[in-house]
Motif scaffolding. Structure first.
Motif, PDB file in Angstrom:
ATOM      1  N   UNK A 122      14.913  69.202  24.717  1.00 16.06           N
ATOM      2  CA  UNK A 122      15.597  70.444  25.084  1.00 16.06           C
ATOM      3  C   UNK A 122      15.624  70.504  26.604  1.00 16.06           C
ATOM      4  N   UNK A 123      16.627  71.131  27.159  1.00 21.76           N
ATOM      5  CA  UNK A 123      16.718  71.214  28.616  1.00 21.76           C
ATOM      6  C   UNK A 123      15.556  72.010  29.195  1.00 21.76           C
ATOM      7  N   UNK A 124      15.069  72.989  28.433  1.00 21.38           N
ATOM      8  CA  UNK A 124      13.956  73.818  28.889  1.00 21.38           C
ATOM      9  C   UNK A 124      12.815  73.687  27.877  1.00 21.38           C
ATOM     10  N   UNK A 125      11.644  73.344  28.354  1.00 24.26           N
ATOM     11  CA  UNK A 125      10.531  73.072  27.455  1.00 24.26           C
ATOM     12  C   UNK A 125       9.768  74.284  26.996  1.00 24.26           C
ATOM     13  N   UNK A 126      10.191  75.478  27.417  1.00 22.74           N
ATOM     14  CA  UNK A 126       9.428  76.689  27.077  1.00 22.74           C
ATOM     15  C   UNK A 126      10.324  77.782  26.512  1.00 22.74           C
ATOM     16  N   UNK A 127      11.399  77.434  25.820  1.00 23.11           N
ATOM     17  CA  UNK A 127      12.229  78.442  25.167  1.00 23.11           C
ATOM     18  C   UNK A 127      11.333  79.227  24.200  1.00 23.11           C
ATOM     19  N   UNK A 128      11.416  80.531  24.253  1.00 23.38           N
ATOM     20  CA  UNK A 128      10.525  81.366  23.454  1.00 23.38           C
ATOM     21  C   UNK A 128      10.716  81.082  21.966  1.00 23.38           C
ATOM     22  N   UNK A 129       9.629  80.683  21.304  1.00 19.14           N
ATOM     23  CA  UNK A 129       9.616  80.292  19.890  1.00 19.14           C
ATOM     24  C   UNK A 129      10.436  79.037  19.622  1.00 19.14           C
TER      25      UNK A 129
END
Length: 819
Positions: A122-129
């Motif tokens: 994923x482009x962002x490793x901390x998407x909520x849930x």
């Protein structure tokens, strides 16, 4: 929204293929267990370099080490890598992961990028849930895992200034395959792994692999919380001047998401003792239960819908890509393209609080209220003695995180061209490239609240409350069709698309034993979309019986108008410069300075101080990007069977963040210094490897809670470490592995201590005949208690803390057939 892209453009880009992280198709399947001076680093560098010649800190684990360690999740495997803090207590995903000196203020891997074959999951490793590791599985298809900490990760990947962990797949360069069958001995899970690869003809190779599993998983939940599997495949065609590879992945899996559980804490904040509550083991139990399965609530269209808590973490991924590399004139042109259709769900019970059973009933229905069993074998009966309910007299006020991951679709393409030429009596390499990605974040939070007993072995039950007059205050264990225990917050939906464009360039120079390199990346980030919520609370006849009970007066709905807009652009520059000097053939020294950025995504929304809901514009450009500045000085030694690497580091980090479980906003800066050590020794069949990282970190600025300035960031231990000793002969192999951490603080207030712990793992392999291996693996041999996080900052009056713990002892046996 679904990713919008032009297929013709994608196909054209793919015709060049392989990115800034390309690996040699002929050498990726097998590497030595420890970093070798001749091993080629391919992750987050401009071009492949051997370890002693590179000015980055890199480690790897090969496929045989992965099998021996038998990790129960990808996070358990990642914690074996020196310099990486992996809080492997969330199950198959939902781990918090950070690189030395960088914080984990909230969930996921904010400053670290998880990759498969050189492109981000994923482009962002901390998407909520929607943390990236939820969509990652380790099986026989993995050839090795390579990790770069700091350094050039700032410029050879977007949004990953802390580092890159790259799971590299086998491609069939070694003929043959394996079939493995594994069964839990003291936990219920059965798993099958397979892989096979080889040559189709003289110029074509293929590989296919995957797994399937079913059972409770490592904790006793009383149902098949773990079920599903994955299959990956690729075909590579080699040409005189390059290669083309087509690959695909299908993942459809369920696993239990372990959230904080209640544990009894005595003593003082500075010297606490953590003890399992009666009838609830903090090591092997969970609040999951077959007696808590259906969840009725309103869906995203505000219609009554029933979900099931056994959905757990449910990643669904259908991904395909095309990779190639060709020499064109004086240039090596490489590119990698992948499109991933990603969706699923995250469903798990979170204890908003844990209290005495009668007190919980009175808090809902008033004095004199009674408790009744709402599920389980005694459903409908009164709880005769609340003080003995569940063997401990406790009740958990549950907020069920029911999050629909409608689309996390991801499109990525990374193109580069590299040329080499003579320069000033030495040699030079010049690389230029362009990275493009689109990332959907289309999710809905449909949370509900429930009352539940605290029992292990999957025996927990839902509870109903009737007031002193006998009037029901709950409905089938549901307190409210909202996050009632969180003040009815968090009925939300996100419909967002993030586009990232990043040209990058690198120059490398070599003069004898001296190597110099510099790289720069210019990221352009565009965020568009809208959000709805937090939803209002209303009254609705959920069960359709024509009457309204108390629970039906606590119904959160998603507003259908008045969307908060998201519409902003931002750009930032990252750079990295390094030098490496090969003092002798076996010893080198290096230094590096980097500044890298991380564009913030969904976690800065629902905050009018960050984004204007009317226009979608940023209130301040400072919240759009967080920067990490890192300086490193190190030495590397390799001679014969001995290797040793040491790196001194200094990291300065900015962070804007939001934590869903505590509804906490972060706006602060950190600084950290420390040293990272890694070594390995091999003599014949005996090997010893290990690593240790010391970090002295503090909060240097806090715009929300200035009192935290000078404190140690929560969950940041002074020491983390790992070590493995193994003996491997033709007939058998055995080994022991230790992973540990020193004390840390539960919260930034620096009161309650999370005690340090060391987890011992072990494995034994027997090879009675060629092609057959019998294995026994033990994780957490001594059933050690280890806590990675806690919701409370100090010991409460009732002594009950909600904490997330590592799994207790699990033993597994397997048979593997190699052919």
């Amino acid at each position: 929204m679904k990713i919008r892209h032009t297929l013709a453009l994608s196909a054209a880009l793919s015709a060049f293929t392989t990115p800034a992280f390309a690996q040699d198709a002929a050498t990726q399947d097998e590497v030595p267990p420890a970093i070798d001076a001749s091993e080629i680093v391919v992750t987050a560098v401009a071009r492949g370099q051997n370890v002693l010649d590179s000015s980055v800190s890199v480690s790897s684990l090969n496929s045989e080490a992965i099998v021996d360690l038998a990790p129960r999740s990808s996070a358990e495997l990642i914690r074996q890598i020196p310099g990486i803090r992996s809080e492997s207590s969330g199950g198959e995903g939902n781990a918090n992961i950070a690189v030395r000196g960088l914080p984990v203020a909230s969930g996921g891997a904010k400053f670290l990028q998880l990759q498969e074959d050189g492109l981000p999951i994923l482009e962002f490793g901390d998407i909520t849930f929607g943390n990236a590791d939820i969509f990652l599985r380790t099986d026989y298809s993995v050839a090795r895992v390579e990790a770069v900490r700091g350094g050039s990760a700032s410029t050879f990947a977007s949004n990953s200034p802390g580092g890159v962990v790259n799971f590299i797949s086998k491609t069939g360069t070694r003929e043959g395959g394996s079939l493995g069958l594994t069964a839990g001995l003291d936990y219920r899970e059965f798993r099958a792994d397979f892989d096979y690869g080889g040559s189709i003809d003289a110029d074509t190779t293929f590989h296919i692999g995957g797994f399937s599993h079913i059972g409770d998983g490592p904790r006793d939940v009383g149902y098949d919380g773990a079920r599903g599997g994955q299959i990956k495949a690729n075909i590579t065609r080699n040409f005189a001047n390059g290669y083309v590879r087509v690959y695909g992945k299908y993942l459809n899996d369920h696993s239990v998401a372990y959230l904080p559980n209640p544990v009894l804490v005595s003593g003082s904040d500075a010297d606490p003792t953590y003890t399992s509550i009666a009838n609830f083991s903090i090591n092997s139990d969970s609040l999951h239960s077959p007696n808590f399965r259906p969840i009725t609530t309103l869906d995203q269209a505000n219609q009554v819908e029933t979900y099931n808590i056994n959905e757990g973490m449910h990643p669904k991924v259908l991904a395909g890509g095309l990779e190639a590399e060709f020499d064109i004139g004086a240039f090596t042109v490489t590119n990698r393209f992948r499109y991933a259709d990603i969706s699923g769900a995250f469903v798990s019970p979170f204890p908003g609080s844990v209290t005495g059973a009668q007190a919980a009933a009175n808090a809902i229905g008033g004095p004199g209220s009674s408790l009744f069993y709402a599920s389980g074998p005694q459903a409908g009966q009164i709880v005769a003695n609340p003080a003995t309910l569940g063997g401990n007299g406790l009740v958990a006020n549950i907020v069920t995180f029911n999050t629909r991951l409608n689309s996390l679709d991801n499109l990525t393409n990374d193109l580069r061209a590299t040329t080499e030429f003579d320069f000033g009596g030495g040699s030079a390499s010049l690389t230029g490239g362009f990275y493009y990605s689109q990332q959907d974040i289309d999710t809905a939070w449909l949370w509900t609240s429930h009352l539940m007993s605290v029992e292990g072995n999957g025996d927990a039950v839902l509870l109903d409350v009737r007031n002193a007059a006998g009037v029901p205050q709950t409905q089938n264990g549901t307190v409210g069709y909202s996050a009632a225990f969180f003040g009815n917050c968090c009925r939300r939906s996100y419909d967002l698309e993030y586009t990232t464009k990043a040209p990058f360039a690198a120059l490398g120079l070599e003069f004898g034993g001296l190597s110099l390199d510099g790289s720069v990346r210019w990221d352009f980030s565009e965020a568009k979309g809208r959000t709805f919520g937090d939803g209002p609370v209303t009254t609705r006849d959920i069960n359709g019986n024509g009457t309204i009970n108390r629970a039906e007066t606590l119904v959160s709905v998603l507003p259908t108008t008045g969307a908060a807009l998201v519409d902003y652009d931002t750009d930032y520059v990252s750079y990295s410069v390094g030098a490496n000097y090969l003092v002798t053939d076996s010893f080198s020294i290096f230094g590096r300075y980097s500044r890298g950025g991380r564009a913030n995504a969904d976690r800065i929304l629902f905050n009018a101080n960050n984004v204007d809901p009317a226009t979608g514009a940023l209130r301040s450009s400072d919240v759009a990007v967080d920067f990490v500045k890192q300086a490193e000085i190190g030495a590397k030694y390799r001679s014969g069977g001995l290797s040793f690497y040491a790196t001194v580091f200094d990291a300065r980090t900015e962070e804007e963040n939001f934590e869903a479980t505590t509804q906490t906003v972060f706006s602060r800066a950190y600084k950290a210094r420390g040293v990272e050590l890694e070594g390995a020794y091999r003599m014949g069949p005996f090997s010893l490897s290990g690593g240790a990282t010391y970090t002295d970190a503090e909060i240097s600025r806090d715009n929300i809670s200035p009192a935290n300035v000078g404190n140690t960031p929560r969950r940041q231990a002074d020491w983390i470490y790992q070590a493995t000793a193994a003996y491997d002969s033709e007939l058998f192999g055995l080994g022991v592995n230790a992973v540990g951490t020193s004390d840390s603080y539960a919260q930034d207030s620096n009161q309650l201590v999370l005690p340090g712990f060391t987890v011992m793992n072990a494995f034994v392999n027997l090879r009675p005949t060629d092609g057959i291996t019998l294995s026994l693996n033990a994780n957490n041999v001594f059933d050690t208690k280890g806590f990675t996080e806690a919701e409370e900052g100090s010991i409460p009056a009732n002594g009950i803390v909600r904490a997330r713990s590592i799994n207790g002892r699990t033993l597994s046996a397997s048979v593997r057939f190699d052919f």
